[in-house]
Design a protein around this motif. Structure first.
Motif, PDB file in Angstrom:
ATOM      1  N   GLU A  34      54.046  67.847   6.563  1.00 27.54           N
ATOM      2  CA  GLU A  34      52.961  67.745   7.537  1.00 27.54           C
ATOM      3  C   GLU A  34      53.515  67.267   8.884  1.00 27.54           C
ATOM      4  N   PRO A  35      52.795  67.512   9.986  1.00 29.97           N
ATOM      5  CA  PRO A  35      53.219  66.959  11.274  1.00 29.97           C
ATOM      6  C   PRO A  35      53.314  65.435  11.211  1.00 29.97           C
ATOM      7  N   ILE A  36      54.190  64.883  12.008  1.00 34.19           N
ATOM      8  CA  ILE A  36      54.394  63.431  11.993  1.00 34.19           C
ATOM      9  C   ILE A  36      53.084  62.694  12.237  1.00 34.19           C
ATOM     10  N   GLU A  37      52.253  63.207  13.139  1.00 39.57           N
ATOM     11  CA  GLU A  37      50.981  62.545  13.437  1.00 39.57           C
ATOM     12  C   GLU A  37      50.099  62.472  12.191  1.00 39.57           C
ATOM     13  N   THR A  38      50.144  63.524  11.379  1.00 38.59           N
ATOM     14  CA  THR A  38      49.375  63.517  10.135  1.00 38.59           C
ATOM     15  C   THR A  38      49.955  62.519   9.142  1.00 38.59           C
ATOM     16  N   CYS A  39      51.279  62.477   9.047  1.00 39.55           N
ATOM     17  CA  CYS A  39      51.930  61.483   8.181  1.00 39.55           C
ATOM     18  C   CYS A  39      51.496  60.074   8.579  1.00 39.55           C
ATOM     19  N   CYS A  40      51.442  59.832   9.880  1.00 42.41           N
ATOM     20  CA  CYS A  40      51.025  58.514  10.376  1.00 42.41           C
ATOM     21  C   CYS A  40      49.576  58.219  10.011  1.00 42.41           C
ATOM     22  N   ALA A  41      48.716  59.226  10.134  1.00 38.30           N
ATOM     23  CA  ALA A  41      47.311  59.026   9.797  1.00 38.30           C
ATOM     24  C   ALA A  41      47.166  58.661   8.324  1.00 38.30           C
ATOM     25  N   PHE A  42      47.851  59.385   7.449  1.00 37.90           N
ATOM     26  CA  PHE A  42      47.806  59.065   6.018  1.00 37.90           C
ATOM     27  C   PHE A  42      48.305  57.645   5.773  1.00 37.90           C
ATOM     28  N   ALA A  43      49.418  57.302   6.414  1.00 34.67           N
ATOM     29  CA  ALA A  43      50.029  55.992   6.194  1.00 34.67           C
ATOM     30  C   ALA A  43      49.151  54.865   6.728  1.00 34.67           C
ATOM     31  N   ASN A  44      48.643  55.030   7.946  1.00 33.12           N
ATOM     32  CA  ASN A  44      47.818  53.982   8.549  1.00 33.12           C
ATOM     33  C   ASN A  44      46.530  53.769   7.767  1.00 33.12           C
ATOM     34  N   ALA A  45      45.943  54.853   7.271  1.00 33.29           N
ATOM     35  CA  ALA A  45      44.732  54.721   6.466  1.00 33.29           C
ATOM     36  C   ALA A  45      45.029  53.979   5.167  1.00 33.29           C
ATOM     37  N   GLY A  46      46.170  54.314   4.537  1.00 33.85           N
ATOM     38  CA  GLY A  46      46.543  53.612   3.319  1.00 33.85           C
ATOM     39  C   GLY A  46      46.721  52.124   3.549  1.00 33.85           C
ATOM     40  N   GLY A  47      47.391  51.783   4.639  1.00 37.54           N
ATOM     41  CA  GLY A  47      47.580  50.377   4.964  1.00 37.54           C
ATOM     42  C   GLY A  47      46.276  49.673   5.286  1.00 37.54           C
ATOM     43  N   ALA A  48      45.368  50.378   5.984  1.00 35.60           N
ATOM     44  CA  ALA A  48      44.085  49.780   6.357  1.00 35.60           C
ATOM     45  C   ALA A  48      43.268  49.424   5.123  1.00 35.60           C
ATOM     46  N   PHE A  49      43.220  50.327   4.160  1.00 36.91           N
ATOM     47  CA  PHE A  49      42.470  50.026   2.939  1.00 36.91           C
ATOM     48  C   PHE A  49      43.132  48.900   2.164  1.00 36.91           C
ATOM     49  N   ALA A  50      44.453  48.884   2.143  1.00 38.28           N
ATOM     50  CA  ALA A  50      45.153  47.848   1.380  1.00 38.28           C
ATOM     51  C   ALA A  50      44.880  46.459   1.943  1.00 38.28           C
ATOM     52  N   VAL A  51      44.909  46.300   3.265  1.00 37.77           N
ATOM     53  CA  VAL A  51      44.691  44.968   3.833  1.00 37.77           C
ATOM     54  C   VAL A  51      43.241  44.537   3.725  1.00 37.77           C
ATOM     55  N   SER A  52      42.339  45.478   3.474  1.00 34.45           N
ATOM     56  CA  SER A  52      40.925  45.138   3.379  1.00 34.45           C
ATOM     57  C   SER A  52      40.492  44.837   1.953  1.00 34.45           C
ATOM     58  N   ARG A  53      41.408  44.962   0.993  1.00 35.53           N
ATOM     59  CA  ARG A  53      41.087  44.682  -0.403  1.00 35.53           C
ATOM     60  C   ARG A  53      42.024  43.612  -0.945  1.00 35.53           C
ATOM     61  N   LEU A  54      41.673  43.025  -2.079  1.00 36.47           N
ATOM     62  CA  LEU A  54      42.441  41.885  -2.582  1.00 36.47           C
ATOM     63  C   LEU A  54      43.749  42.289  -3.245  1.00 36.47           C
ATOM     64  N   LEU A  55      43.705  43.192  -4.210  1.00 35.42           N
ATOM     65  CA  LEU A  55      44.881  43.505  -5.016  1.00 35.42           C
ATOM     66  C   LEU A  55      45.780  44.517  -4.319  1.00 35.42           C
ATOM     67  N   CYS A  56      46.970  44.706  -4.878  1.00 36.70           N
ATOM     68  CA  CYS A  56      47.897  45.712  -4.330  1.00 36.70           C
ATOM     69  C   CYS A  56      47.618  47.067  -4.960  1.00 36.70           C
ATOM     70  N   SER A  57      48.445  47.514  -5.889  1.00 41.71           N
ATOM     71  CA  SER A  57      48.366  48.888  -6.383  1.00 41.71           C
ATOM     72  C   SER A  57      46.999  49.241  -6.943  1.00 41.71           C
ATOM     73  N   ALA A  58      46.331  48.302  -7.587  1.00 41.35           N
ATOM     74  CA  ALA A  58      45.054  48.605  -8.229  1.00 41.35           C
ATOM     75  C   ALA A  58      43.997  49.054  -7.230  1.00 41.35           C
ATOM     76  N   GLU A  59      44.157  48.671  -5.969  1.00 41.03           N
ATOM     77  CA  GLU A  59      43.126  48.976  -4.986  1.00 41.03           C
ATOM     78  C   GLU A  59      43.606  49.913  -3.880  1.00 41.03           C
ATOM     79  N   TYR A  60      44.768  50.537  -4.069  1.00 42.21           N
ATOM     80  CA  TYR A  60      45.212  51.547  -3.113  1.00 42.21           C
ATOM     81  C   TYR A  60      44.257  52.735  -3.156  1.00 42.21           C
TER      82      TYR A  60
END
Length: 644
Positions: free
Chosen positions: A294-320
């Motif tokens: 995918e284009p780098i911008e899309t890779c960043c969008a996927f990554a940033n969204a993953g990080g955003a959800f992770a910091v907004s939830r308590l657990l690590c892998s269980a809540e990815y």
């Protein structure tokens, strides 16, 4: 050479993370903990699998309960387990973590001579490495000679077979011996020795990912820009700099004089709840795009969204997040800064990460309490014989199931406590009632705190709640019942248990093809989304109408089970033929038709244990055969936005 069977193999740490449940308290004061698979490579493998990548993990776990938990959870997540090796001499590593506030996250690594730290070259199989498009090596596992040798050998094999190498710097100073046991949350300690280790890896990498501090330790520089230039001098890899709430910046080529000139994707400002593990979710998202070109911008969008959800939830892998969550988030976003409060995403997350179940379910219901007490009274038998009867019912169901999937039981905890234990021996789906028998308005058995009781139930027990609800009930009665169903639904989701809601309307008013659909529509509109529904038999039109309501409001619902009340077998078989034509009806849970007659005779002393088991098993087997022989409906397809 055939195309790779796997997308990515991650290598290194795996642990069981125990998160303190009392957010805002000191780790010293934690009273209870939630469990999840942890460790950077394990987290990345799980996050990647949830986003649709074919992932695998190379690590070691102990030959004990926690090691088996990691292996079993990885299998449930869809991870290829061939690289998860069992170390019979060492224990699985543990991590104790807590959330003190939005900036303080105490953690303790229990890693003295643990299984994953013993990883060595014998754990690296050349053919396995060659079977993946890319491998991910992680910085912490270069801190020990044996684990560094294992990762270096994996890199050699990957390069030999033309595979890509991604490097997550994953810098934990105390795992390099640079901070004490109590400083697990330390993120940066400058070390020339660590820098020298990491710089040996950089030239062989195709992707390098790290925070500003991690790139500084890899580059041996004191500023992020100088670090980027130092890494670029050693490696032609695409460099990804994680910047927390600012998202990330990517440098596929020369490093400019201003970091802001790098490539970026959309950022997602959210409330920070827990930063631990967010970088691993970020990496999983970036890999999803990078490995699919995918284009780098899309890779960043996927990554940033993953990080955003992770910091907004308590657990690590269980809540990815999962692929359906990611698709919806990038399409419509969320009105919440604290993403964990978004009910829509919470439901999608729950429904796309809950444990797998068979497509069809045939259950023997022996959860009856008041009815069996009445049968015992009729037989002149003491109620304390009922636990033995329920054990016989488990034996009967097990005889029919014969170890095959797709069978289950409904069993209560009042008279069926031992039966619940024995049912677990047979890999049954287990539903367990929570309602006070016959209550209207709905009330819960045993009183007191609902959540405090449910938290003691095994994770595999589905909460079953029968509610006598008619859409034309008085408003005050409906309000009281809805309040209790909402309370139950909230408790089920908070403690991670599946929920089956059983509705019986026919006892309290006239019914037609729309009656159940009206009830279900109302419950969805107030926010109740059970995993299962259980309904009395319907006309073909009735089944289709209620199925349409379910698909409209919750296409991720597991489906409907048909109940039997006390109808004769022949009548139930005819009802099954009608129900089986509806795509939403997945099976049945029937009780009195199977056990009522033999229970009365057994309690009266007219038949023995063997005869009671034989009669219940024959009746259950006939109903199972009738269900299997009825013509199944076409599979229901969920809307596109919910597909993985």
């Amino acid at each position: 050479m055939p195309p790779p069977a796997l997308d990515v193999i991650t290598i290194g740490r795996s642990s069981v993370d125990l998160y303190g449940a009392q957010v805002g308290g000191r780790l010293e004061d934690m009273a209870s903990f939630s469990k999840a698979v942890g460790g950077c490579p394990a987290n990345i493998a799980i996050g990647a699998a949830r986003l649709g990548l074919r992932s695998a993990l190379i690590t070691r776990v102990g030959d004990e309960h926690m090691g088996r938990y990691i292996r079993e959870q990885c299998v449930r997540e869809g991870i290829d387990p061939r690289g998860i090796h069992t170390d019979t001499s060492r224990l699985t590593s543990l991590v104790i973590l807590g959330v003190r506030d939005d900036k303080t996250f105490p953690l303790i690594f229990y890693r003295s001579d643990c299984a994953d730290s013993a990883l060595d070259e014998t754990d690296i199989d050349e053919n396995f490495i060659a079977s993946a498009t890319a491998i991910v090596v992680t910085g912490t596992h270069f801190a020990r000679a044996n684990t560094a040798a294992a990762q270096n050998l994996a890199v050699v094999y990957a390069k030999k077979h033309g595979r890509r190498v991604a490097f997550d710097i994953d810098y934990r100073p105390n795992l390099w011996g640079l901070a004490g046991h109590g400083d697990g949350e330390a993120r940066y300690v400058k070390s020339d020795q660590v820098t020298a280790h990491l710089q040996k890896i950089l030239p062989r990498c195709d992707l390098v990912v790290g925070t500003e501090e991690e790139l500084m330790i890899a580059g041996g520089a004191d500023t992020p820009l100088e670090a980027l230039k130092a890494v670029r001098a050693l490696s032609a890899a695409t460099i990804v700099m994680k910047r927390g709430p600012m998202g990330c910046v990517v440098f596929p080529g020369a490093i400019p004089d201003d970091i802001e000139q790098g490539l970026k994707g959309p950022g997602f400002p959210v409330e920070v709840y827990n930063v631990l593990g967010a970088g691993d979710a970020f990496m999983a998202g970036f890999l999803r795009g990078w490995l699919r070109d995918e284009p780098i911008e899309t890779c960043c969008a996927f990554a940033n969204a993953g990080g955003a959800f992770a910091v907004s939830r308590l657990l690590c892998s269980a809540e990815y997040l999962t692929w359906p969550e990611l698709q919806r988030f990038l399409k419509v976003g969320s009105p919440y800064r604290a993403l964990r409060h978004d009910a829509t995403f919470n439901h999608i997350h729950w429904a796309t990460t809950r444990r797998a179940q068979p497509d069809s379910l045939m259950a023997l219901a022996i959860d009856h309490r008041a009815q069996l007490e009445a049968i015992a009274d009729e037989a002149g038998a003491p109620h304390d014989r009922l636990p033995r009867l329920k054990l016989l019912a488990v034996e009967a169901a097990a005889r029919v199931a014969d170890g095959r999937p797709g069978f289950g039981m409904l069993i209560d905890g009042k008279w069926g406590r031992e039966a619940l234990f024995r049912a677990a021996d047979h890999n049954f789906w287990i539903g367990r009632p929570v309602e006070e028998p016959g209550s209207r308005p709905l009330d819960f058995e045993a009183g007191g705190s609902l959540g405090a009781k449910l938290i003691e139930w095994p994770i595999g027990h589905t909460i079953k709640c029968l509610c006598f609800y008619h859409p034309d009930d008085p408003d005050d009665l409906k309000a009281r019942q809805e309040r209790e169903l909402l309370r139950l639904y909230d408790a089920a989701r908070a403690i991670g248990r599946e929920l089956l809601i059983e509705i019986i309307a026919s006892k309290h008013g006239p019914v037609d093809h729309s009656t159940l659909a009206r009830v279900v529509e109302r419950l969805y509109r107030i926010g109740v989304k059970p995993d299962w529904w259980k309904f009395e038999s319907q006309s073909a039109r009735g089944w289709e109408v209620v199925a349409s309501v379910i698909e409209t409001h919750d296409p991720l619902c597991r489906g409907i089970l048909m109940l039997g009340l006390d109808a004769p077998e022949e009548q139930l078989m005819a009802a099954m033929a009608i129900a089986r034509s509806c795509r939403a009806v997945k099976g049945f849970a029937i009780g009195r038709t199977i056990f009522a007659a033999p229970a009365l005779e057994w309690l009266s002393g007219r038949i023995d244990d063997a005869e009671a088991v034989e009669r219940m098993s024959r009746s259950f087997a006939r109903l199972c055969a009738a269900w299997r022989n009825a013509a199944p409906a076409a599979t229901s397809i969920a809307p596109t936005e919910f597909r993985a």
